[in-house]
Scaffold this active site. Structure first.
Site, PDB file in Angstrom:
ATOM      1  N   LEU A 180       0.823  -1.213   0.000  1.00 17.27           N
ATOM      2  CA  LEU A 180       0.000   0.000   0.000  1.00 17.27           C
ATOM      3  C   LEU A 180       0.855   1.260   0.000  1.00 17.27           C
ATOM      4  O   LEU A 180       1.665   1.482   0.909  1.00 17.27           O
ATOM      5  CB  LEU A 180      -0.924   0.000   1.223  1.00 17.27           C
ATOM      6  CG  LEU A 180      -1.868   1.206   1.355  1.00 17.27           C
ATOM      7  CD1 LEU A 180      -2.841   1.253   0.181  1.00 17.27           C
ATOM      8  CD2 LEU A 180      -2.622   1.165   2.681  1.00 17.27           C
ATOM      9  N   ASP A 181       0.660   2.095  -1.034  1.00 11.82           N
ATOM     10  CA  ASP A 181       1.319   3.397  -1.169  1.00 11.82           C
ATOM     11  C   ASP A 181       2.841   3.302  -1.139  1.00 11.82           C
ATOM     12  O   ASP A 181       3.523   4.248  -0.745  1.00 11.82           O
ATOM     13  CB  ASP A 181       0.834   4.358  -0.069  1.00 11.82           C
ATOM     14  CG  ASP A 181      -0.635   4.681  -0.188  1.00 11.82           C
ATOM     15  OD1 ASP A 181      -1.150   4.678  -1.315  1.00 11.82           O
ATOM     16  OD2 ASP A 181      -1.284   4.903   0.857  1.00 11.82           O
ATOM     17  N   GLU A 182       3.395   2.172  -1.568  1.00  9.70           N
ATOM     18  CA  GLU A 182       4.849   2.002  -1.541  1.00  9.70           C
ATOM     19  C   GLU A 182       5.416   1.635  -2.904  1.00  9.70           C
ATOM     20  O   GLU A 182       6.547   1.164  -3.008  1.00  9.70           O
ATOM     21  CB  GLU A 182       5.243   0.957  -0.491  1.00  9.70           C
ATOM     22  CG  GLU A 182       4.955   1.410   0.932  1.00  9.70           C
ATOM     23  CD  GLU A 182       5.586   0.510   1.990  1.00  9.70           C
ATOM     24  OE1 GLU A 182       6.382  -0.372   1.619  1.00  9.70           O
ATOM     25  OE2 GLU A 182       5.288   0.700   3.176  1.00  9.70           O
TER      26      GLU A 182
END
Length: 300
Positions: A243-245
């Site tokens: 997530l969001d990486e």
């Protein structure tokens, strides 16, 4: 392609009908640029723009983007791809040769907030973003009128965590039907499944409303306010199953102060989000991004 600024499109295709791009990466070693330049010369192509980068001349990775002009490119493109294969094999390259006027089929996913969608639509209408904008998908009806007023197909597909797989099956059917090559998450507020992401590697661009790696996940403005930050930002990145990486493409920031409450942070943030996402999308469409593990090389 649906309603588009036809004057802009005609002008673009006329100007760039013989413009091509080579994009590649491989282990760094002597002779890469020479081999590519010799290949282009052999096909009567003239280099217009060239950008290169090596992560380390001793055992690193070499990245190269070239734009070139080549007479009768449309007729030569298939042959050029065939003749480049031995070079790619010799240097163990990841590579592609494309025609600039072959616009990427693009889909936008959006939820309720329209600011990023509106920025992309304006850039598309003005010719600043050159894409075959094929459809918009949403889990809400809020943006239908905006989208359909431009003649772009709008599809409403409800999506919650309880029906996520069913929703994504419908989405994938549409994406395959339209032959979509790029998916833009313009504040689409749903987490994608691992299967969906795996089916579209480095083809999903997201905008996250914080300056990553700070405030990953939901409600970043509220958390930024509670933390008393003096800078807020936005990050556009490729989507991965972390997530969001995913690999970061573009970021920007704006200074804030203790006077700015959550609503003000959101207002300032929306402006940053719009411009950051638009730049990331533009660079992807122009083949200016090479992914290197969980990082990117951007020849902007």
């Amino acid at each position: 392609m649906q309603t588009f600024n036809k004057t802009q499109l005609k002008k673009f295709k006329g100007k760039y009908e013989n413009r091509g791009r080579i994009l590649l990466k491989c282990a760094d070693r002597p002779g890469i640029v020479a081999a590519v330049s010799k290949f282009l010369f052999g096909h009567n192509a003239n280099i217009i723009e060239s950008s290169q980068y090596s992560s380390d001349p001793e055992g690193g990775t070499f990245f190269l983007r070239i734009e070139f002009e080549c007479p009768d490119l449309a007729e030569k493109l298939s042959t050029m791809n065939t003749y480049f294969k031995p070079i790619g094999s010799d240097f163990q390259m990841e590579w592609k040769i494309v025609q600039v006027t072959d616009l990427k089929k693009t889909a936008i996913f959006v939820s309720k907030e329209p600011h990023c969608l509106l920025e992309l639509l304006w850039a598309w209408q003005s010719g600043d973003i050159m894409a075959d904008l094929s459809l918009v998908l949403s889990n809400h009806e809020d943006c239908r009128e905006i989208v359909e007023s431009l003649g772009i197909p709008f599809y409403y597909i409800p999506a919650t965590k309880d029906i996520r797989q069913e929703a994504e099956a419908r989405q994938m059917h549409l994406l395959n039907e339209y032959g979509i090559e790029l998916i833009i998450l313009a504040r689409y507020m749903q987490i994608l499944t691992e299967e969906f992401v795996a089916a579209n590697p480095n083809r999903i661009i997201n905008i996250h409303h914080s300056f990553l790696p700070a405030f990953i996940g939901a409600r970043p403005y509220e958390r930024a306010y509670q933390r008393g930050v003096k800078l807020i930002g936005a990050t556009s990145h490729y989507v991965t199953n972390e997530l969001d990486e995913g690999p970061i493409i573009e970021q920007d920031i704006e200074r804030v102060s203790h006077h700015d409450h959550v609503d003000e942070l959101k207002r300032i943030g929306r402006s940053i989000e719009r411009s950051v996402l638009a730049r990331a999308v533009k660079w992807h469409l122009e083949d200016r991004i090479l992914v290197d593990g969980n990082k990117t090389v951007v020849f902007s």
